[in-house]
Design an enzyme around this catalytic site. Structure first.
Site, PDB file in Angstrom:
ATOM      1  N   CYS A   2       0.841  -1.191   0.000  1.00 38.42           N
ATOM      2  CA  CYS A   2       0.000   0.000   0.000  1.00 38.42           C
ATOM      3  C   CYS A   2       0.874   1.238   0.000  1.00 38.42           C
ATOM      4  O   CYS A   2       1.918   1.289   0.634  1.00 38.42           O
ATOM      5  CB  CYS A   2      -0.955   0.089   1.185  1.00 38.42           C
ATOM      6  SG  CYS A   2      -2.073  -1.279   1.330  1.00 38.42           S
ATOM      7  N   ARG A  27       3.631  -0.206  -4.940  1.00 38.19           N
ATOM      8  CA  ARG A  27       3.420  -0.781  -3.614  1.00 38.19           C
ATOM      9  C   ARG A  27       2.113  -1.569  -3.519  1.00 38.19           C
ATOM     10  O   ARG A  27       1.864  -2.240  -2.514  1.00 38.19           O
ATOM     11  CB  ARG A  27       3.407   0.319  -2.561  1.00 38.19           C
ATOM     12  CG  ARG A  27       4.711   1.096  -2.485  1.00 38.19           C
ATOM     13  CD  ARG A  27       4.604   2.190  -1.463  1.00 38.19           C
ATOM     14  NE  ARG A  27       4.613   1.676  -0.118  1.00 38.19           N
ATOM     15  CZ  ARG A  27       5.691   1.496   0.618  1.00 38.19           C
ATOM     16  NH1 ARG A  27       6.867   1.805   0.130  1.00 38.19           N
ATOM     17  NH2 ARG A  27       5.620   1.009   1.828  1.00 38.19           N
ATOM     18  N   TRP A  74      -2.844  -2.710  -1.614  1.00 39.80           N
ATOM     19  CA  TRP A  74      -2.563  -4.135  -1.805  1.00 39.80           C
ATOM     20  C   TRP A  74      -3.315  -4.820  -0.682  1.00 39.80           C
ATOM     21  O   TRP A  74      -2.936  -4.706   0.493  1.00 39.80           O
ATOM     22  CB  TRP A  74      -1.063  -4.407  -1.714  1.00 39.80           C
ATOM     23  CG  TRP A  74      -0.707  -5.821  -2.070  1.00 39.80           C
ATOM     24  CD1 TRP A  74      -0.497  -6.328  -3.314  1.00 39.80           C
ATOM     25  CD2 TRP A  74      -0.509  -6.917  -1.163  1.00 39.80           C
ATOM     26  NE1 TRP A  74      -0.188  -7.663  -3.252  1.00 39.80           N
ATOM     27  CE2 TRP A  74      -0.195  -8.057  -1.932  1.00 39.80           C
ATOM     28  CE3 TRP A  74      -0.589  -7.053   0.218  1.00 39.80           C
ATOM     29  CZ2 TRP A  74       0.063  -9.304  -1.375  1.00 39.80           C
ATOM     30  CZ3 TRP A  74      -0.335  -8.306   0.779  1.00 39.80           C
ATOM     31  CH2 TRP A  74      -0.010  -9.410  -0.009  1.00 39.80           C
ATOM     32  N   ASN A  98      -1.144   2.108   5.625  1.00 37.58           N
ATOM     33  CA  ASN A  98      -0.305   1.050   5.061  1.00 37.58           C
ATOM     34  C   ASN A  98       0.133   0.181   6.220  1.00 37.58           C
ATOM     35  O   ASN A  98       0.653   0.691   7.207  1.00 37.58           O
ATOM     36  CB  ASN A  98       0.911   1.692   4.369  1.00 37.58           C
ATOM     37  CG  ASN A  98       2.015   0.702   4.079  1.00 37.58           C
ATOM     38  OD1 ASN A  98       1.751  -0.471   3.826  1.00 37.58           O
ATOM     39  ND2 ASN A  98       3.254   1.160   4.129  1.00 37.58           N
ATOM     40  N   GLY A  99      -0.076  -1.145   6.118  1.00 38.02           N
ATOM     41  CA  GLY A  99       0.336  -2.041   7.203  1.00 38.02           C
ATOM     42  C   GLY A  99      -0.834  -2.882   7.672  1.00 38.02           C
ATOM     43  O   GLY A  99      -1.839  -3.031   6.952  1.00 38.02           O
ATOM     44  N   GLU A 480      16.036 -17.958  -9.960  1.00 36.82           N
ATOM     45  CA  GLU A 480      15.639 -16.589 -10.304  1.00 36.82           C
ATOM     46  C   GLU A 480      14.909 -16.560 -11.652  1.00 36.82           C
ATOM     47  O   GLU A 480      13.904 -15.859 -11.821  1.00 36.82           O
ATOM     48  CB  GLU A 480      16.888 -15.690 -10.313  1.00 36.82           C
ATOM     49  CG  GLU A 480      16.715 -14.302 -10.889  1.00 36.82           C
ATOM     50  CD  GLU A 480      15.768 -13.394 -10.099  1.00 36.82           C
ATOM     51  OE1 GLU A 480      15.199 -13.844  -9.096  1.00 36.82           O
ATOM     52  OE2 GLU A 480      15.586 -12.246 -10.528  1.00 36.82           O
ATOM     53  N   LYS A 484      11.131 -15.230 -12.097  1.00 44.19           N
ATOM     54  CA  LYS A 484      10.811 -14.112 -12.999  1.00 44.19           C
ATOM     55  C   LYS A 484       9.721 -14.532 -13.986  1.00 44.19           C
ATOM     56  O   LYS A 484       8.791 -13.786 -14.248  1.00 44.19           O
ATOM     57  CB  LYS A 484      12.056 -13.679 -13.792  1.00 44.19           C
ATOM     58  CG  LYS A 484      13.063 -12.860 -13.015  1.00 44.19           C
ATOM     59  CD  LYS A 484      12.760 -11.385 -13.014  1.00 44.19           C
ATOM     60  CE  LYS A 484      12.570 -10.815 -11.647  1.00 44.19           C
ATOM     61  NZ  LYS A 484      13.312 -11.087 -10.529  1.00 44.19           N
ATOM     62  N   GLU A 487       6.278 -14.890 -12.161  1.00 39.94           N
ATOM     63  CA  GLU A 487       5.613 -13.677 -11.679  1.00 39.94           C
ATOM     64  C   GLU A 487       5.185 -12.763 -12.821  1.00 39.94           C
ATOM     65  O   GLU A 487       4.208 -12.034 -12.689  1.00 39.94           O
ATOM     66  CB  GLU A 487       6.467 -12.929 -10.657  1.00 39.94           C
ATOM     67  CG  GLU A 487       7.719 -12.316 -11.190  1.00 39.94           C
ATOM     68  CD  GLU A 487       8.529 -11.596 -10.099  1.00 39.94           C
ATOM     69  OE1 GLU A 487       7.947 -11.041  -9.174  1.00 39.94           O
ATOM     70  OE2 GLU A 487       9.764 -11.598 -10.204  1.00 39.94           O
ATOM     71  N   HIS A 503      16.664 -36.929  -9.663  1.00 39.11           N
ATOM     72  CA  HIS A 503      16.089 -37.410  -8.396  1.00 39.11           C
ATOM     73  C   HIS A 503      14.599 -37.101  -8.309  1.00 39.11           C
ATOM     74  O   HIS A 503      14.046 -37.016  -7.218  1.00 39.11           O
ATOM     75  CB  HIS A 503      16.846 -36.794  -7.215  1.00 39.11           C
ATOM     76  CG  HIS A 503      18.298 -37.161  -7.225  1.00 39.11           C
ATOM     77  ND1 HIS A 503      18.736 -38.436  -6.921  1.00 39.11           N
ATOM     78  CD2 HIS A 503      19.401 -36.456  -7.560  1.00 39.11           C
ATOM     79  CE1 HIS A 503      20.051 -38.481  -7.055  1.00 39.11           C
ATOM     80  NE2 HIS A 503      20.479 -37.297  -7.445  1.00 39.11           N
ATOM     81  N   LYS A 603       5.527  -4.305  -4.747  1.00 40.28           N
ATOM     82  CA  LYS A 603       6.981  -4.142  -4.768  1.00 40.28           C
ATOM     83  C   LYS A 603       7.580  -4.239  -3.369  1.00 40.28           C
ATOM     84  O   LYS A 603       8.658  -4.765  -3.174  1.00 40.28           O
ATOM     85  CB  LYS A 603       7.292  -2.766  -5.379  1.00 40.28           C
ATOM     86  CG  LYS A 603       8.764  -2.454  -5.494  1.00 40.28           C
ATOM     87  CD  LYS A 603       9.327  -3.068  -6.733  1.00 40.28           C
ATOM     88  CE  LYS A 603      10.816  -2.877  -6.872  1.00 40.28           C
ATOM     89  NZ  LYS A 603      11.421  -4.003  -7.563  1.00 40.28           N
TER      90      LYS A 603
HETATM   91  C1  F6R Z   1      10.926 -10.733  -7.489  1.00 38.23           C
HETATM   92  C2  F6R Z   1      10.985  -9.735  -6.445  1.00 38.23           C
HETATM   93  C3  F6R Z   1      10.763 -10.165  -5.041  1.00 38.23           C
HETATM   94  C4  F6R Z   1      11.657  -9.368  -4.078  1.00 38.23           C
HETATM   95  C5  F6R Z   1      11.313  -9.714  -2.628  1.00 38.23           C
HETATM   96  C6  F6R Z   1      12.212  -9.003  -1.636  1.00 38.23           C
HETATM   97  O1  F6R Z   1      11.161 -10.174  -8.751  1.00 38.23           O
HETATM   98  O2  F6R Z   1      11.159  -8.574  -6.714  1.00 38.23           O
HETATM   99  O3  F6R Z   1      10.961 -11.522  -4.883  1.00 38.23           O
HETATM  100  O4  F6R Z   1      12.981  -9.645  -4.366  1.00 38.23           O
HETATM  101  O5  F6R Z   1       9.982  -9.364  -2.365  1.00 38.23           O
HETATM  102  O6  F6R Z   1      12.065  -7.630  -1.710  1.00 38.23           O
HETATM  103  P1  F6R Z   1      13.171  -6.664  -1.126  1.00 38.23           P
HETATM  104  O7  F6R Z   1      14.414  -6.856  -1.922  1.00 38.23           O
HETATM  105  O8  F6R Z   1      12.601  -5.290  -1.265  1.00 38.23           O
HETATM  106  O9  F6R Z   1      13.375  -7.062   0.311  1.00 38.23           O
END
Ligand code: F6R
Length: 608
Positions: A2, A27, A74, A98-99, A480, A484, A487, A503, A603
């Protein structure tokens, strides 16, 4: 999660609020709303879905008022509906939040028992009711806030408007960030300085537990004990231009392409190229020689950066590394001591689980280091030593440039540790630093693989599943790559250590399954090639992501390939991240998903 904003302006603020919310949409983006005071009375507009829906609603029926608050959500408590969208109003009080208010159920009961009616399913609405009840008892706005804040458990950043109070905006923070912006005869509140960047670069960051009373002529800050305190004004380096898309179609594309530059910026902060050595501010507080181990904790992509770092610290410094995802680490009750160096990696510096792990480790007596991209963040402020990534603001929800900058910082820490522990000679250290200095240029050359990747992405966009394989430092990159792809494109993907395939996961392989193998021509290349043969023998469609030497190897003849330049194995994890990012990006573009704001994500994950 948020984003919140508040403006005490001189003219109508609705459009400014909207502008700030656009910068906070990373956010959360499942509903949005604003409330203003129009001649002392609340005017409110809320809309489900992305901010553009709110923008359209405001276009049809603008609202007036030179003071207002705004929110992009969010969802945590309650579905993303208009009724649950913020701001929440109770009587003469409007609130954005927010929270999570953890004790909201008992507070709800209290409000209902007193005859109050709650209109939403949110935890936030109780705050508006509690404040309004205080006002009804005769408390002034400031007194009401001082009385209610201690009753709220959990994490919150709040911005509060009071009906009839045209020159008053109150903000509060506990566990969620909140910044105050200073204008000329105007004042602002925002979840971060990015939101306020079009209006001002003069920022006061509130400390944990602080709350602030804003009028157009200034601010008064109080701490958790309601004592008046002074907090400095600093100049934010975030400019509005840094948070624009420029000529790119998406922020993610821009951020992928910024990597040669930001890796360079980060490197120049951590190495002295002339002396061919690492030069790291604050590192003297870490006594690598007497250290028992490093304990790393982070979430998501940042965790994968930590996994790569484990290989580096163990290989180049012979330093044992324990690593775990923060949501597990925080509850594991890991025994720790003052011989541990606990390292937390986070782009936002606000991730709730990472922060909780940091606080646990601190309580256990460990020295706390943080690799963060937002220097004013809570994690940065609570760490003993901060290693900033110089990636600049990352707006695309999927982390790209922050990841490669995290890797850049971590590799310099490992090389420094290697020298300090005398596992690396000064000469070997200098050679490795020299190899590292090629990273920006190699990243630039890796971007040249984009047209080939775009071609592959079209085919990938039709696949229901995909596998990513890698050994050594390429294993975290496989994880990773799968993250990617999942998501951004919503295609189901898994990353595996290449040797683990037989395995179990090999049962998944058939001709419909694309398998991306990340394998630069390093010491374990041949082993990975054997694993590829196992896939090929079962009809799997292999795409090899390799370097020129790997592509020239006869064992890979006839395979589909993405080819990067040859490079030192030290830098490979940084550079091989780029094709993996581009693959996910272009697949998502083909599929028409919302690249910068994938569904259900946010984010900055400031809730558990
Ligand atoms: C994936 C992504 C998330 C963040 C994770 C940690 O593309 O962006 O997996 O890496 O939420 O976020 P931070 O780095 O802000 O602690």
């Amino acid at each position: 999660m948020c984003g919140i904003v508040g403006i005490l302006g001189r003219q109508d603020v609705a459009l400014q609020l909207l502008d700030a919310l656009k910068r906070l949409e990373y956010r959360g983006y499942d509903s949005a709303g604003i409330a203003t005071l129009d001649q002392g009375v609340f005017a409110r507009k809320r809309a489900e879905g992305k901010l553009r829906n709110l923008e359209a609603a405001l276009g049809e029926a603008p609202i007036r008022g030179s003071i207002g608050i705004g929110h992009t959500r969010w969802a945590t408590h309650g579905a993303p509906t208009v009724l649950n969208a913020h701001p929440h109003v109770a009587g003469r009080v409007a609130v954005v939040h927010n929270g999570i208010i953890e004790n909201f159920l008992e507070l709800r009961e209290e409000i209902v028992a007193a005859g109050g009616t709650l209109l939403s399913d949110t935890d936030t609405e109780v705050v508006a009711h509690l404040l309004d009840a205080e006002r009804a008892r005769g408390a002034r706005p400031k007194e009401a806030v001082a009385a209610v804040l201690p009753r709220l458990r959990g994490a919150f950043a709040l911005a509060i408007l009071f009906e009839g109070e045209e020159d008053l905006l109150i903000g509060a923070r506990k566990g969620s960030p909140l910044a105050v912006g200073h204008g000329d005869g105007e004042m602002y509140l925002g979840s971060d300085a990015i939101a306020l960047s079009p209006f001002t670069d003069r920022i006061t960051y509130l400390e944990e537990g602080d709350w602030v009373v804003l009028t157009r002529s200034g601010l008064q800050v109080f701490d958790a004990a309601n004592a008046a305190v002074l907090r400095p004004v600093s100049k934010s380096s975030v400019t509005a231009a840094l948070v624009e898309k420029g000529n790119y179609r998406h922020f993610m594309a821009k951020e992928i392409h910024e990597q040669p530059e930001v890796i360079g910026h980060t490197l120049s902060r951590y190495i002295d190229l002339g002396k061919r050595t690492t030069e790291i501010q604050g590192i003297e507080s870490v006594d690598f020689q007497s250290l028992g181990r490093i304990v790393i904790s982070a979430c998501g992509t940042a965790y994968y950066a930590g996994l790569v770092a484990k290989y580096w610290f163990e290989k180049y410094a012979r330093l044992p590394v324990e690593i775990d995802i923060a949501s597990e680490f925080r509850y594991r009750e890991t025994p720790m001591s003052d011989r541990d160096f606990a390292l937390f990696i986070s782009q936002s510096g606000e991730t709730a689980d990472t922060l909780a792990s940091l606080r646990y480790s601190k309580a256990q007596g460990a020295l706390i280091g943080a690799v963060v991209n937002v220097p004013e963040s809570t994690i940065a402020r609570e760490a003993d030593v901060v290693f900033p990534t110089i990636a600049g603001p990352e707006i695309g929800v999927a982390s790209t440039k922050a990841f490669t900058c995290q890797l850049t910082v971590l590799v310099t820490l490992a090389l420094h540790a290697g020298l300090a522990r005398r596992h690396l000679s000064a000469e070997a250290h200098a050679d490795l630093v020299g190899a590292l200095s090629a990273a920006p240029n190699l990243a630039l050359r890796a971007l040249q693989a984009e047209p080939a990747i775009e071609g592959l992405a079209q085919a990938l966009s039709k696949a229901p599943n995909a596998l990513y394989l890698g050994r050594g430092t390429n294993f975290p990159l496989a994880l990773e790559g799968a993250l990617k792809l999942k998501e951004l494109s919503y295609i189901h993907a898994e990353g595996y250590a290449a040797g683990e395939l037989k395995h179990g996961p090999i049962a998944l392989i058939d001709e419909t399954m694309p398998v991306f193998v990340i394998a630069p021509h390093d010491a374990i290349f041949e082993k990975t090639v054997s694993n590829m043969q196992e896939v090929a023998a079962r009809g799997g469609r292999i795409v090899l992501i390799t370097d020129e030497a790997g592509a020239d190897n006869p064992a890979t003849a006839g395979m589909e390939k993405i080819v990067l330049p040859d490079m030192h194995e030290l830098v490979a994890p940084i550079i091989f991240a780029l094709p993996v990012q581009m693959l996910a990006y272009h697949t998502a573009v083909f599929m028409g998903t919302d690249v910068d704001q994938p569904r259900n994500l946010a984010k900055s994950v400031t809730v558990e």
